[in-house]
Design a protein around this motif. Structure first.
Motif, PDB file in Angstrom:
ATOM      1  N   LEU A  73      10.517   2.859   5.143  1.00 38.20           N
ATOM      2  CA  LEU A  73       9.983   3.565   6.298  1.00 38.20           C
ATOM      3  C   LEU A  73       8.508   3.834   6.029  1.00 38.20           C
ATOM      4  O   LEU A  73       8.177   4.662   5.169  1.00 38.20           O
ATOM      5  N   PRO A  74       7.603   3.155   6.724  1.00 46.75           N
ATOM      6  CA  PRO A  74       6.169   3.344   6.464  1.00 46.75           C
ATOM      7  C   PRO A  74       5.708   4.790   6.599  1.00 46.75           C
ATOM      8  O   PRO A  74       4.804   5.214   5.867  1.00 46.75           O
ATOM      9  N   ASP A  75       6.325   5.555   7.503  1.00 44.10           N
ATOM     10  CA  ASP A  75       5.939   6.960   7.647  1.00 44.10           C
ATOM     11  C   ASP A  75       6.290   7.775   6.407  1.00 44.10           C
ATOM     12  O   ASP A  75       5.716   8.847   6.177  1.00 44.10           O
ATOM     13  N   VAL A  76       7.217   7.269   5.615  1.00 49.50           N
ATOM     14  CA  VAL A  76       7.626   7.958   4.388  1.00 49.50           C
ATOM     15  C   VAL A  76       6.773   7.513   3.205  1.00 49.50           C
ATOM     16  O   VAL A  76       6.222   8.337   2.476  1.00 49.50           O
ATOM     17  N   THR A  77       6.670   6.207   3.003  1.00 51.51           N
ATOM     18  CA  THR A  77       6.010   5.696   1.786  1.00 51.51           C
ATOM     19  C   THR A  77       4.513   5.484   1.957  1.00 51.51           C
ATOM     20  O   THR A  77       3.795   5.381   0.966  1.00 51.51           O
ATOM     21  N   GLY A  78       4.052   5.366   3.199  1.00 50.84           N
ATOM     22  CA  GLY A  78       2.640   5.074   3.431  1.00 50.84           C
ATOM     23  C   GLY A  78       2.316   3.593   3.411  1.00 50.84           C
ATOM     24  O   GLY A  78       1.145   3.213   3.436  1.00 50.84           O
ATOM     25  N   ALA A  79       3.323   2.731   3.386  1.00 48.73           N
ATOM     26  CA  ALA A  79       3.090   1.288   3.402  1.00 48.73           C
ATOM     27  C   ALA A  79       2.504   0.857   4.738  1.00 48.73           C
ATOM     28  O   ALA A  79       2.617   1.555   5.747  1.00 48.73           O
ATOM     29  N   ALA A  80       1.878  -0.323   4.740  1.00 53.30           N
ATOM     30  CA  ALA A  80       1.212  -0.831   5.937  1.00 53.30           C
ATOM     31  C   ALA A  80       2.188  -1.179   7.053  1.00 53.30           C
ATOM     32  O   ALA A  80       1.785  -1.347   8.202  1.00 53.30           O
ATOM     33  N   GLY A  81       3.456  -1.287   6.741  1.00 53.47           N
ATOM     34  CA  GLY A  81       4.462  -1.590   7.759  1.00 53.47           C
ATOM     35  C   GLY A  81       5.823  -1.761   7.115  1.00 53.47           C
ATOM     36  O   GLY A  81       5.979  -1.657   5.890  1.00 53.47           O
ATOM     37  N   GLY A 109       0.779  -1.231   0.000  1.00 51.80           N
ATOM     38  CA  GLY A 109       0.000   0.000   0.000  1.00 51.80           C
ATOM     39  C   GLY A 109       0.805   1.272   0.000  1.00 51.80           C
ATOM     40  O   GLY A 109       0.243   2.355   0.161  1.00 51.80           O
ATOM     41  N   GLY A 110       2.136   1.145  -0.190  1.00 50.12           N
ATOM     42  CA  GLY A 110       2.994   2.323  -0.169  1.00 50.12           C
ATOM     43  C   GLY A 110       3.240   2.907  -1.542  1.00 50.12           C
ATOM     44  O   GLY A 110       2.823   2.353  -2.562  1.00 50.12           O
ATOM     45  N   GLN A 111       3.959   4.016  -1.562  1.00 48.61           N
ATOM     46  CA  GLN A 111       4.325   4.680  -2.809  1.00 48.61           C
ATOM     47  C   GLN A 111       5.491   3.983  -3.511  1.00 48.61           C
ATOM     48  O   GLN A 111       5.729   4.225  -4.691  1.00 48.61           O
ATOM     49  N   GLY A 112       6.239   3.162  -2.781  1.00 50.82           N
ATOM     50  CA  GLY A 112       7.424   2.551  -3.363  1.00 50.82           C
ATOM     51  C   GLY A 112       8.581   3.534  -3.496  1.00 50.82           C
ATOM     52  O   GLY A 112       9.664   3.176  -3.960  1.00 50.82           O
ATOM     53  N   ALA A 113       8.363   4.769  -3.077  1.00 53.32           N
ATOM     54  CA  ALA A 113       9.365   5.829  -3.195  1.00 53.32           C
ATOM     55  C   ALA A 113       8.964   6.996  -2.301  1.00 53.32           C
ATOM     56  O   ALA A 113       7.773   7.173  -2.031  1.00 53.32           O
ATOM     57  N   PRO A 114       9.942   7.778  -1.872  1.00 52.02           N
ATOM     58  CA  PRO A 114      11.368   7.478  -1.984  1.00 52.02           C
ATOM     59  C   PRO A 114      11.800   6.434  -0.953  1.00 52.02           C
ATOM     60  O   PRO A 114      11.245   6.378   0.142  1.00 52.02           O
ATOM     61  N   LEU A 115      12.790   5.627  -1.335  1.00 55.43           N
ATOM     62  CA  LEU A 115      13.340   4.632  -0.417  1.00 55.43           C
ATOM     63  C   LEU A 115      14.600   5.135   0.276  1.00 55.43           C
ATOM     64  O   LEU A 115      15.017   4.572   1.286  1.00 55.43           O
ATOM     65  N   VAL A 116      15.208   6.191  -0.246  1.00 49.89           N
ATOM     66  CA  VAL A 116      16.481   6.655   0.315  1.00 49.89           C
ATOM     67  C   VAL A 116      16.381   7.272   1.714  1.00 49.89           C
ATOM     68  O   VAL A 116      17.393   7.303   2.416  1.00 49.89           O
ATOM     69  N   PRO A 117      15.211   7.779   2.179  1.00 54.67           N
ATOM     70  CA  PRO A 117      15.214   8.361   3.530  1.00 54.67           C
ATOM     71  C   PRO A 117      15.673   7.417   4.633  1.00 54.67           C
ATOM     72  O   PRO A 117      16.317   7.863   5.598  1.00 54.67           O
ATOM     73  N   ALA A 118      15.373   6.130   4.517  1.00 57.07           N
ATOM     74  CA  ALA A 118      15.836   5.180   5.537  1.00 57.07           C
ATOM     75  C   ALA A 118      17.363   5.140   5.574  1.00 57.07           C
ATOM     76  O   ALA A 118      17.981   5.104   6.649  1.00 57.07           O
ATOM     77  N   PHE A 119      17.975   5.153   4.408  1.00 54.77           N
ATOM     78  CA  PHE A 119      19.433   5.186   4.320  1.00 54.77           C
ATOM     79  C   PHE A 119      19.972   6.512   4.841  1.00 54.77           C
ATOM     80  O   PHE A 119      20.959   6.550   5.591  1.00 54.77           O
ATOM     81  N   HIS A 120      19.336   7.601   4.460  1.00 48.34           N
ATOM     82  CA  HIS A 120      19.780   8.912   4.941  1.00 48.34           C
ATOM     83  C   HIS A 120      19.749   8.983   6.464  1.00 48.34           C
ATOM     84  O   HIS A 120      20.665   9.524   7.096  1.00 48.34           O
ATOM     85  N   ARG A 121      18.692   8.444   7.072  1.00 47.78           N
ATOM     86  CA  ARG A 121      18.606   8.439   8.532  1.00 47.78           C
ATOM     87  C   ARG A 121      19.734   7.611   9.124  1.00 47.78           C
ATOM     88  O   ARG A 121      20.395   8.036  10.085  1.00 47.78           O
ATOM     89  N   ALA A 122      19.968   6.423   8.563  1.00 43.83           N
ATOM     90  CA  ALA A 122      20.984   5.531   9.117  1.00 43.83           C
ATOM     91  C   ALA A 122      22.382   6.114   9.012  1.00 43.83           C
ATOM     92  O   ALA A 122      23.220   5.925   9.902  1.00 43.83           O
TER      93      ALA A 122
END
Length: 388
Positions: free
Chosen positions: A370-378, A157-170
């Protein structure tokens, strides 16, 4: 501080070919264990915990770029053309891997993270398509390949993007400090790294895609080096207002976009009624458009940020960087705009590093989104394995 320097299981290759369609960036990197990364000195601004072993860039040949451009729009015999593009991409990716290996003195690589080339991104319809032939890439390189990172997030259920914020945080996040990482490729996205440890992110709109198309049309150049051409023009206020009217720009996150929306035909539609304008003034307006969409969203979502770290090709556009700084100041945002180079990571390497990191997450069976970023269910483990 470097971590796990003798652990070859932590050596990964990341490959990224983005919306700009200029070529493939590759990086071979020794990544820390996630536990080690969490234990890194949070006060050391340049301690990413990574050791970059080798980098490479392979430009797309004109035929490959033309194939990829053709598939950005609906056309005849698409399945056939996509299959041929996927094979050509895999060969180009393999050439990049070979160059990395030649420069790395025989390092053993655990896996390759290969993003593929986005040709459609329609999460609202339940799909995103990054063309690639990871089976061929595994065959050509003899290395496990992790690919198709975005589909699982979309399936959840997510946008599939962007995925880089998780990496940026880490990698770039610091406890008690608020900052933004702005990735300006063909499309721009931001990662808001809040002081409380939370992370938000989304695509803000066009990055270089419209500027590149316009300078190609009028000067025969693939990009506006340093933003020099844009700097010679004057912003056309009425055209800028028309560009800013795009509904996507006013949608709340989570959201993502791409060439499906922002493409030369979209720009031509906005130019209706502006027949007498100078091409250089249009370029200046497009540069202002990218800077303003970024500045508006940074001011709206990260007004307290002390720093905006820019990566992607836009980091080399001096005019764009200057306009972003000025527009932030005009909105009373005190953030200082600099490239990620000040954090020890060259701006052109960040996305490739992100997909090396996502490949590691897959191999460790850890969530990459990151579900808070993409809107995925988890949180979801992203990618699919193509064994060597």
């Amino acid at each position: 501080m470097l971590h796990n320097q003798n652990n070859t299981a932590n050596i990964y290759i990341g490959l990224m070919s983005g919306t700009s369609l200029d070529g493939v960036d590759g990086v071979m990197v020794r990544l820390p264990d996630p536990v080690d990364a969490a234990a890194a000195d949070a006060d050391a601004d340049t301690d990413t915990g990574m050791q970059i072993i080798a980098t490479a860039y392979i430009p797309f040949d004109p035929d490959l770029r033309e194939q990829a451009m053709r598939l950005q729009q609906a056309s005849d015999n698409e399945l056939h053309h996509e299959a041929l593009l996927a094979n050509a991409l895999a060969s180009t990716y393999a050439a990049c891997v070979k160059k990395l290996q030649a420069d790395a003195s025989g390092q053993t690589v655990h896996a390759i993270g290969a993003h593929g080339q986005t040709i459609r991104h329609r999460p609202e319809l339940g799909y995103t398509r990054q063309t690639n032939n990871p089976a061929l890439l595994a065959e050509l390189t003899g290395i496990d390949v992790i690919a198709d990172f975005r589909s699982r997030d979309v399936a959840a259920g997510g946008q599939g993007a962007p995925l880089v914020p998780a990496f940026h945080r880490a990698v770039f996040g610091r406890a008690g400090a608020s900052s933004v990482v702005a990735n300006i490729g063909g499309i721009s996205n931001i990662s808001v790294l809040a002081a409380d440890g939370s992370t938000r992110g989304f695509d803000t709109g066009p990055g270089n895609v419209l500027m590149d198309a316009w300078v190609l049309q009028h000067q025969g150049k693939s990009y506006d080096a340093n933003g020099d051409w844009a700097a010679q023009g004057n912003v056309i206020p009425a055209l800028l207002n028309s560009l800013m009217d795009e509904a996507y720009l006013h949608m709340p996150p989570p959201k993502s976009t791409g060439r499906d929306l922002f493409h030369p035909a979209w720009l031509q539609g906005k130019l209706q009624g502006f027949d007498a304008v100078s091409p250089v003034d249009v370029q200046a307006t497009l540069c202002e458009f990218t800077a303003l969409t970024l500045a508006n969203d940074i001011a709206r979502h990260a007004a307290d940020a002390a720093h905006v770290y820019v990566c992607g090709g836009g980091a080399f556009n001096h005019q764009l960087m200057q306009r972003l700084q000025a527009l932030l100041a005009a909105q009373s945002c005190a953030a200082v705009v600099r490239s990620t180079a000040v954090l020890g990571v060259a701006p052109e390497q960040v996305e490739a590093l992100a997909f090396a990191w996502l490949a590691q997450r897959f191999c460790l069976r850890l969530p990459g989104n990151l579900p808070d970023v993409t809107g995925a269910a988890g949180g979801r483990i992203l990618g699919a394995l193509y064994p060597a």
